[in-house]
Design a protein around this motif. Structure first.
Motif, mmCIF file in Angstrom:
data_model
loop_
_atom_site.group_PDB
_atom_site.id
_atom_site.type_symbol
_atom_site.label_atom_id
_atom_site.label_comp_id
_atom_site.label_asym_id
_atom_site.label_seq_id
_atom_site.Cartn_x
_atom_site.Cartn_y
_atom_site.Cartn_z
ATOM 1 N N UNK A 1 12.930 1.350 6.148
ATOM 2 C CA UNK A 1 12.506 0.269 5.033
ATOM 3 C C UNK A 1 12.087 -0.999 5.877
ATOM 4 N N UNK A 2 13.051 -1.561 6.854
ATOM 5 C CA UNK A 2 12.816 -2.834 7.591
ATOM 6 C C UNK A 2 11.601 -2.599 8.485
ATOM 7 N N UNK B 1 13.321 -0.137 -6.369
ATOM 8 C CA UNK B 1 12.477 -0.498 -5.371
ATOM 9 C C UNK B 1 11.528 0.399 -5.061
ATOM 10 N N UNK B 2 10.889 -0.021 -3.830
ATOM 11 C CA UNK B 2 9.585 1.082 -3.344
ATOM 12 C C UNK B 2 9.093 0.304 -2.346
ATOM 13 N N UNK B 3 8.297 0.978 -1.330
ATOM 14 C CA UNK B 3 7.837 0.286 -0.448
ATOM 15 C C UNK B 3 6.259 0.728 -0.167
ATOM 16 N N UNK B 4 5.416 0.197 0.568
ATOM 17 C CA UNK B 4 4.026 0.445 0.890
ATOM 18 C C UNK B 4 3.669 0.244 2.305
ATOM 19 N N UNK B 5 2.948 1.355 2.838
ATOM 20 C CA UNK B 5 2.678 1.204 4.260
ATOM 21 C C UNK B 5 1.785 0.207 4.545
ATOM 22 N N UNK B 6 1.807 0.024 5.768
ATOM 23 C CA UNK B 6 0.641 -1.228 6.545
ATOM 24 C C UNK B 6 -0.687 -0.380 5.944
ATOM 25 N N UNK B 7 -1.629 -1.283 5.901
ATOM 26 C CA UNK B 7 -3.040 -0.780 5.385
ATOM 27 C C UNK B 7 -3.598 -0.064 6.868
ATOM 28 N N UNK B 8 -4.572 0.755 6.702
ATOM 29 C CA UNK B 8 -5.480 1.257 7.627
ATOM 30 C C UNK B 8 -6.652 2.111 6.671
ATOM 31 N N UNK C 1 4.780 4.307 -1.735
ATOM 32 C CA UNK C 1 5.493 5.400 -2.003
ATOM 33 C C UNK C 1 7.089 5.057 -2.192
ATOM 34 N N UNK C 2 7.734 6.155 -2.589
ATOM 35 C CA UNK C 2 9.219 5.767 -3.014
ATOM 36 C C UNK C 2 9.603 4.980 -4.231
ATOM 37 N N UNK C 3 8.731 5.049 -5.329
ATOM 38 C CA UNK C 3 8.926 4.186 -6.281
ATOM 39 C C UNK C 3 10.363 4.715 -7.097
ATOM 40 N N UNK C 4 11.395 4.247 -7.079
ATOM 41 C CA UNK C 4 12.676 4.851 -7.649
ATOM 42 C C UNK C 4 13.386 3.775 -8.206
ATOM 43 N N UNK C 5 13.989 4.030 -9.430
ATOM 44 C CA UNK C 5 15.155 3.147 -10.211
ATOM 45 C C UNK C 5 16.361 4.106 -10.593
ATOM 46 N N UNK C 6 17.406 3.465 -10.342
ATOM 47 C CA UNK C 6 18.696 4.187 -10.384
ATOM 48 C C UNK C 6 18.679 4.775 -11.995
ATOM 49 N N UNK C 7 19.229 6.024 -12.180
ATOM 50 C CA UNK C 7 19.073 6.605 -13.605
ATOM 51 C C UNK C 7 19.547 5.576 -14.636
ATOM 52 N N UNK D 1 3.372 -3.049 -9.453
ATOM 53 C CA UNK D 1 2.527 -4.152 -9.489
ATOM 54 C C UNK D 1 2.693 -5.194 -8.346
ATOM 55 N N UNK D 2 3.946 -5.533 -8.133
ATOM 56 C CA UNK D 2 4.033 -6.413 -7.024
ATOM 57 C C UNK D 2 3.894 -6.016 -5.759
ATOM 58 N N UNK D 3 4.095 -4.827 -5.433
ATOM 59 C CA UNK D 3 3.746 -4.257 -4.193
ATOM 60 C C UNK D 3 2.156 -4.168 -3.914
ATOM 61 N N UNK D 4 1.447 -3.588 -5.055
ATOM 62 C CA UNK D 4 0.013 -3.413 -5.012
ATOM 63 C C UNK D 4 -0.636 -4.765 -4.746
ATOM 64 N N UNK D 5 -0.295 -5.960 -5.647
ATOM 65 C CA UNK D 5 -0.734 -7.337 -5.418
ATOM 66 C C UNK D 5 -0.650 -7.747 -3.953
ATOM 67 N N UNK D 6 0.578 -7.495 -3.395
ATOM 68 C CA UNK D 6 0.942 -8.116 -1.867
ATOM 69 C C UNK D 6 -0.040 -7.431 -0.931
ATOM 70 N N UNK D 7 -0.224 -6.189 -1.272
ATOM 71 C CA UNK D 7 -1.237 -5.455 -0.203
ATOM 72 C C UNK D 7 -2.515 -5.800 -0.192
ATOM 73 N N UNK D 8 -3.021 -6.263 -1.606
ATOM 74 C CA UNK D 8 -4.165 -6.816 -1.602
ATOM 75 C C UNK D 8 -4.554 -8.096 -1.363
#
Length: 255
Positions: A150-151, A173-180, A187-193, A206-213
């Motif tokens: 993740x880091x 939380x989740x993570x987003x790859x570097x763009x290419x 990927x890996x969008x997960x919430x504790x049950x 939404x936050x991750x998507x906005x950050x990548x844009x």
């Protein structure tokens, strides 16, 4: 879009710690784990592999004690799936992928939407890795290696985001790859049950998507695991664009 997604898959696998390229395939390996989701191959767009090409690819996995496995957009390389099936590969899954662009992104409007944060400390990354392990029911065990991945994602130009509970623990939380190739994979969008149904996945997406844009990506894509998650992503502005095929070679079929 299929060719763009497949070109991204090739570039993304070439970022792995160990890369083997043979016969129109790129295999990306992660030496600290034998998990099949972190050790797989993908074809070059338009690849037309021979029987010998497929055998060489199988050998690259076998010599490392790994399951021969591929993920790809079949329409971007129509000759690949028939060649693999002829060698005994079977279907693990067919996943639809969704795509969001700056024009379709929908940010949460509710004043009480969960506060999304960026991990900054080793403790943050470890706690997020543990939260995601719980969210996915133990598919991945929490580990120092998982936290380190993740880091690395964040340091290499991708993005990682999470939400805390009132007591300070991380609940999702989740993570987003570097763009290419003009796109990036979320990927890996997960919430504790115990914390599901509170808008955490939607806020993180939404936050991750906005950050990548903001970092210059022209689109962000993802795969979903069920109709419930699909609705979450569609509310954030994701729309269906194509499918990805997962194939692997059962041990009984390996030469």
């Amino acid at each position: 879009m299929d060719v763009q997604i497949q070109s991204f898959a090739v570039t993304n696998l070439r970022r792995r710690p160990l890369v083997v390229e043979t016969g129109g395939f790129v295999a990306g390996f992660t030496p600290d784990t034998d998990h099949p989701y972190l050790n797989y191959a993908t074809p070059l767009p338009g690849a037309e592999p021979t029987e010998q090409d497929v055998a060489a690819l199988i050998g690259a996995f076998r010599e490392r004690g790994l399951l021969p496995r591929l993920e790809f957009a079949p329409q971007a390389a129509p000759a690949v799936a028939p060649a693999l099936r002829a060698a005994g590969f079977g279907t693990e899954a067919v996943h639809e992928y969704l795509v969001c662009t700056p024009h379709t992104l929908i940010l949460p409007q509710a004043a009480d939407s969960p506060r999304v944060q960026i991990p900054t400390t080793d403790e943050d990354f470890a706690a997020l890795d543990a939260a995601l392990a719980e969210a996915f029911g133990g598919v991945f065990a929490p580990s120092a290696e998982g936290a380190a991945r993740l880091r690395r994602t964040q340091r290499s130009g991708g993005a990682v985001r999470f939400v805390r509970d009132p007591e300070g623990g991380i609940v999702g939380g989740a993570s987003c790859s570097p763009a290419a190739e003009g796109t990036a994979e979320l990927s890996g969008v997960g919430t504790r049950p115990a914390y599901r149904g509170r808008g955490i996945a939607a806020a993180v997406t939404a936050a991750l998507t906005e950050a990548m844009f903001a970092q210059g990506a022209g689109s962000v894509w993802l795969e979903y695991s069920g109709e419930g998650s699909r609705r979450v992503y569609e509310r954030a502005g994701y729309r269906p664009q194509g499918t990805r095929l997962y194939l692997s070679l059962p041990p009984a079929q390996q030469p």
